[in-house]
Design an enzyme around this catalytic site. Structure first.
Site, PDB file in Angstrom:
ATOM      1  N   GLU A  33       0.807  -1.071   0.040  1.00  0.00           N
ATOM      2  CA  GLU A  33      -0.014   0.068  -0.090  1.00  0.00           C
ATOM      3  C   GLU A  33       1.037   1.430  -0.063  1.00  0.00           C
ATOM      4  O   GLU A  33       1.758   1.308   0.579  1.00  0.00           O
ATOM      5  CB  GLU A  33      -0.992   0.218   1.216  1.00  0.00           C
ATOM      6  CG  GLU A  33      -1.679  -1.088   1.110  1.00  0.00           C
ATOM      7  CD  GLU A  33      -2.698  -1.009   2.585  1.00  0.00           C
ATOM      8  OE1 GLU A  33      -2.873  -0.303   3.155  1.00  0.00           O
ATOM      9  OE2 GLU A  33      -3.793  -2.065   2.544  1.00  0.00           O
TER      10      GLU A  33
ATOM     11  N   HIS B  68      -7.758   1.418   2.186  1.00  0.00           N
ATOM     12  CA  HIS B  68      -7.773   0.980   3.352  1.00  0.00           C
ATOM     13  C   HIS B  68      -8.320   1.828   4.524  1.00  0.00           C
ATOM     14  O   HIS B  68      -7.873   2.676   5.546  1.00  0.00           O
ATOM     15  CB  HIS B  68      -6.096   0.746   3.927  1.00  0.00           C
ATOM     16  CG  HIS B  68      -5.801  -0.067   5.253  1.00  0.00           C
ATOM     17  ND1 HIS B  68      -4.760  -0.735   5.037  1.00  0.00           N
ATOM     18  CD2 HIS B  68      -6.603  -0.364   6.247  1.00  0.00           C
ATOM     19  CE1 HIS B  68      -4.854  -1.599   6.283  1.00  0.00           C
ATOM     20  NE2 HIS B  68      -5.925  -1.246   6.808  1.00  0.00           N
TER      21      HIS B  68
END
Length: 280
Positions: free
Chosen positions: A205, A224
Site C-alpha cells: 500500500e 484502507h
C-alpha cells in the site's frame, strides 16, 4: 520496560499487538491492555457498504457519470442480486464478525460462520451456523473476511478455497491482505470465475500504479479506509482507560492481552494497593 521500573500496565490504543513484546511484559509482571473492538462498528459498517457497492455497481455507476457517461451494463448485469435470502459467509467471528451478523440480520440473509476457535453455541444466538471452510466457500453468495493475520493464518484463503466459490459469489476483504492469496483471487476475477470482489487492504500500500487489479471490471477497491472514522479514533483511549480501570478493580475485562498476569502474585499485590489508592 527496562527503563520504567515501576511499570505495571501497558495500554495500547489499537487492537494489534505487533509492537508490544507481550511475553516479556508478562515475565516482568506487567499487564497489557489493548483497544480491541475500537473500530468494530466502523469496519462492519464499511464492509456491508462494500458488499452493496460491488454487487450493485454503485461505485462503477458513479465513476461512469462523473466521466460523462451513463453506464447501464456491467459484468454482473445478468445476476445482480438482492440481499434477502442470500447466504453470507463470515470468515472469523470476533468483535467485527459478531457485529456483521447483527447488522446483516436486517437484510434477512442466511448466515454461515467459519472460525476454528469458537463453538456452535457462540454462533447460534446470531441465527448462524458454524461450518467448515469448504462449506463456507462453496455455499456462500458473499464471503467476508474478519480474521486476524498470524503466521498460521497467512494465505488461509488460497486457490483451493477460491475455486469452491459460486460463479455468482462475491469476495470481501476489509481485514488483512496477508490472509488471502491475491494472485489466486486475481485469476478468479480476471477469468470471471466469481462475480466480483471488494478489497480495502493490499499486500503493498498504496496499491501500485501497474497493479493488475486496476484493470479489472469486477472489483471495488478502496484505500484502507474501513476503520477510519472519528468515532473509532475516540473509542481507542476510552476503551483503554475503561479496561485499565476494570483491571485495577479486579473485574473481568476484554482486551487483556496476557490474562495469565492475573495469576502473578506481584501484579496482584500491586493491583490491590492501586485499587485502594485510587479509591476504585
Amino acid at each position: 520496560m527496562d527503563v520504567f521500573e515501576r511499570l505495571r500496565i501497558i495500554g495500547v490504543v489499537r487492537a494489534g499487538m505487533e509492537n508490544i513484546d507481550v511475553e516479556a511484559a508478562t515475565k516482568r509482571g506487567i499487564a497489557v491492555v489493548n483497544a480491541a473492538g475500537r473500530n468494530a462498528d466502523a469496519v462492519s459498517d464499511f464492509t456491508i457498504g462494500m458488499m452493496l457497492s460491488e454487487a450493485r455497481n454503485i461505485a462503477r455507476a458513479h465513476h461512469s457519470i462523473m466521466n460523462g457517461g451513463w453506464q447501464l451494463n456491467f459484468s454482473n448485469s445478468a445476476t445482480v442480486p438482492d440481499m434477502r435470502n442470500k447466504t453470507v459467509g463470515l470468515f472469523g467471528f470476533g468483535y467485527i464478525g459478531k457485529l456483521m451478523a447483527e447488522k446483516l440480520a436486517g437484510f434477512h440473509v442466511k448466515l454461515l460462520v467459519f472460525d476454528p476457535y469458537i463453538s456452535e453455541d457462540v454462533v447460534e444466538p446470531f441465527g448462524g451456523r458454524l461450518v467448515d471452510k469448504e462449506t463456507l466457500f462453496s455455499e456462500s453468495d458473499f464471503i467476508s473476511i474478519h480474521a486476524r493475520l498470524t503466521p498460521e493464518s497467512r494465505h488461509a484463503v488460497g486457490k483451493s478455497e477460491i475455486s469452491l466459490m459460486k460463479s455468482t459469489a462475491y469476495f470481501i476483504n476489509t481485514a488483512r491482505a496477508g490472509l488471502v492469496d491475491y494472485e489466486a483471487l486475481y485469476e478468479a476475477l480476471e477469468k470471471h470465475k466469481i462475480a466480483g470482489a471488494a478489497l480495502d487492504v493490499f499486500e503493498e500500500e498504496p496499491l501500485t500504479e501497474n497493479s493488475a487489479f486496476r484493470k479489472l471490471d469486477n472489483v471495488t477497491l478502496t484505500t484502507h479506509r474501513a476503520g477510519a472514522t472519528l468515532d473509532a479514533a475516540l473509542n481507542s483511549p476510552r476503551l483503554v482507560f475503561e479496561r485499565i480501570q476494570n483491571l485495577i478493580r479486579g473485574k473481568e475485562i476484554t482486551g487483556l492481552a496476557n490474562p495469565e498476569i492475573l495469576n502473578n502474585e506481584s501484579f496482584e499485590e500491586w493491583r490491590k494497593k492501586a485499587k485502594l489508592y485510587l479509591n476504585l
